[in-house]
Design an enzyme around this catalytic site. Sequence first.
Site, PDB file in Angstrom:
ATOM      1  CG  HIS A 105      55.256 -13.220 -36.385  1.00 44.11           C
ATOM      2  ND1 HIS A 105      54.787 -13.961 -37.443  1.00 44.11           N
ATOM      3  CD2 HIS A 105      54.381 -12.193 -36.228  1.00 44.11           C
ATOM      4  CE1 HIS A 105      53.679 -13.397 -37.915  1.00 44.11           C
ATOM      5  NE2 HIS A 105      53.411 -12.327 -37.196  1.00 44.11           N
TER       6      HIS A 105
ATOM      7  CG  ASP B 189      61.082 -11.490 -38.002  1.00 45.78           C
ATOM      8  OD1 ASP B 189      60.884 -10.386 -38.546  1.00 45.78           O
ATOM      9  OD2 ASP B 189      60.162 -12.213 -37.579  1.00 45.78           O
TER      10      ASP B 189
ATOM     11  CD  GLN C  66      56.421  -5.531 -35.068  1.00 42.81           C
ATOM     12  OE1 GLN C  66      56.418  -4.312 -34.878  1.00 42.81           O
ATOM     13  NE2 GLN C  66      55.404  -6.154 -35.612  1.00 42.81           N
TER      14      GLN C  66
ATOM     15  CE  LYS D 122      53.883  -6.620 -39.369  1.00 45.85           C
ATOM     16  NZ  LYS D 122      54.316  -7.797 -38.606  1.00 45.85           N
TER      17      LYS D 122
ATOM     18  CB  CYS E 103      51.371 -14.361 -35.457  1.00 43.37           C
ATOM     19  SG  CYS E 103      50.012 -14.005 -36.552  1.00 43.37           S
TER      20      CYS E 103
HETATM   21  C1  LIG Z   1      54.412  -9.012 -38.839  1.00 41.79           C
HETATM   22  C2  LIG Z   1      55.572  -9.843 -38.460  1.00 41.79           C
HETATM   23  C3  LIG Z   1      56.008 -10.889 -39.276  1.00 41.79           C
HETATM   24  C4  LIG Z   1      55.289 -11.279 -40.536  1.00 41.79           C
HETATM   25  O1  LIG Z   1      55.242 -10.254 -41.454  1.00 41.79           O
HETATM   26  P1  LIG Z   1      54.360 -10.395 -42.776  1.00 41.79           P
HETATM   27  O2  LIG Z   1      54.329  -9.015 -43.308  1.00 41.79           O
HETATM   28  O3  LIG Z   1      53.004 -10.883 -42.328  1.00 41.79           O
HETATM   29  O4  LIG Z   1      55.041 -11.360 -43.661  1.00 41.79           O
HETATM   30  C5  LIG Z   1      57.118 -11.594 -38.883  1.00 41.79           C
HETATM   31  N1  LIG Z   1      57.776 -11.292 -37.756  1.00 41.79           N
HETATM   32  C6  LIG Z   1      57.390 -10.303 -36.946  1.00 41.79           C
HETATM   33  C7  LIG Z   1      58.188 -10.003 -35.717  1.00 41.79           C
HETATM   34  C8  LIG Z   1      56.270  -9.546 -37.262  1.00 41.79           C
HETATM   35  O5  LIG Z   1      55.887  -8.564 -36.462  1.00 41.79           O
END
Ligand SMILES: *Cc1c(COP(=O)(O)O)cnc(C)c1O
Length: 411
Positions: free
Chosen positions: A128, A205, A208, A231, A369
Amino acid sequence: MNTKTRLPDFSRYRIDFPLLQETNRGKPVIYLDSAASAQKPRQVIDAMADFYVRDYANIHRGIYELSERATRMYEETRETVRRYIHAAHKEEIVFVRGTTEGINLVAQSFGRSQWQQGDEVILSTMEHHSNIVPWYLLKEQIGVVLKVIPVTDSGAVDLEEYKKLFSPRTKMVAITHASNVLGTINPVKEITAFAHSMNVPVLVDGAQAAPHMPVDVQEIDCDFYVFSGHKIYGPTGIGVLYGKKALLDAMPPYQGGGDMIETVAFSKVTFAKTPQKFEAGTPDIAGVIGLGAAIRYMQAIGMENIYAHEQSLLHYAEPKLLAVPGLRLIGTATPKVGVISFVMDSIHPHDIGTVLDHEGVAVRAGHHCAMPLMERFNVPATVRASFGIYTNENDVDALFEAILLAKRLFA
Ligand SMILES: *Cc1c(COP(=O)(O)O)cnc(C)c1O
């Protein structure tokens, strides 16, 4: 994962989400954009409202009962988060604005303070933008070099190529746990083990993964883990950075201000300990309370059950969509979370998105993104349907019917 035990009836959770009882374009809401942000259960909304109504005060400084209560609730949530990702210590949990801020904090505090021009960071093609741009800023600021793990045609990271990217200058591996476009769940434990064998720390990260599956940071053994509250059915504006205590202790503050200090004089400032050192200023207290409620909500259902529910929807949806002539899935590697990206011959993803929207089906059409990944698969964009606790087969059927309609309209 153990899916042998009988799944609870998920239809009883759907009614917890007030927004899903509303209408969209005069039709029932078909919400298939949980990967962008999840809807909120009543339990989260109530916890935040109750906090403002009954317990509100600033934290960490009041010497009166209300402030002590708010502080206790805030700090208890740190423990809730610790258990949720199975961290060893509650001091390893830092509250931030979200995944994006967590990664920027690590890049600036851990990276910029000790790396030199020519030092290298390994990322993957499926990151992302939040896990690309903070490192790119270091490229501009101090000349860090970005190296990129390729992604296979099915949408998996190429582990052989990954191992070849290491050099004596490698300082960090930053990789997503699950792709927000492909759904692919990366073997982060193996990726971390190899990086550690080369003495390189790893940031995962988890934006997800945290909503969809059990996460155990000690088992992964990653050095940093980040995710966003919005999320995982919690509020916007709050997220979590996990870092191993020894690393956080050695890192300089990211932002300065109140609440992160021990003593302040114009000639000398001493900082509070981890994690307060990284929580400058009045934090999103109600956001933290809401985050705690979201985690308790998911845990009451069970992360294994949530994973199994979304897997069964994936197995229901993928063959159904693949039966549509001209439809191609982007991301067929296994295992994957409940995220389905697709393109269709001769219909632009945005046109599909428009038809779906008219039918009351909320999906995302765009680059999500993840522009480098679009380039890798040679598509301008994809349509993405993503699942959550409340998603059911009826949502998938509505998506399917709307795709057939788009096909008729644009044929
Ligand atoms: C949504 C997302 C982000 C960014 O998250 P924010 O809540 O916008 O800071 C980063 N990495 C992944 C894989 C995402 O799905």
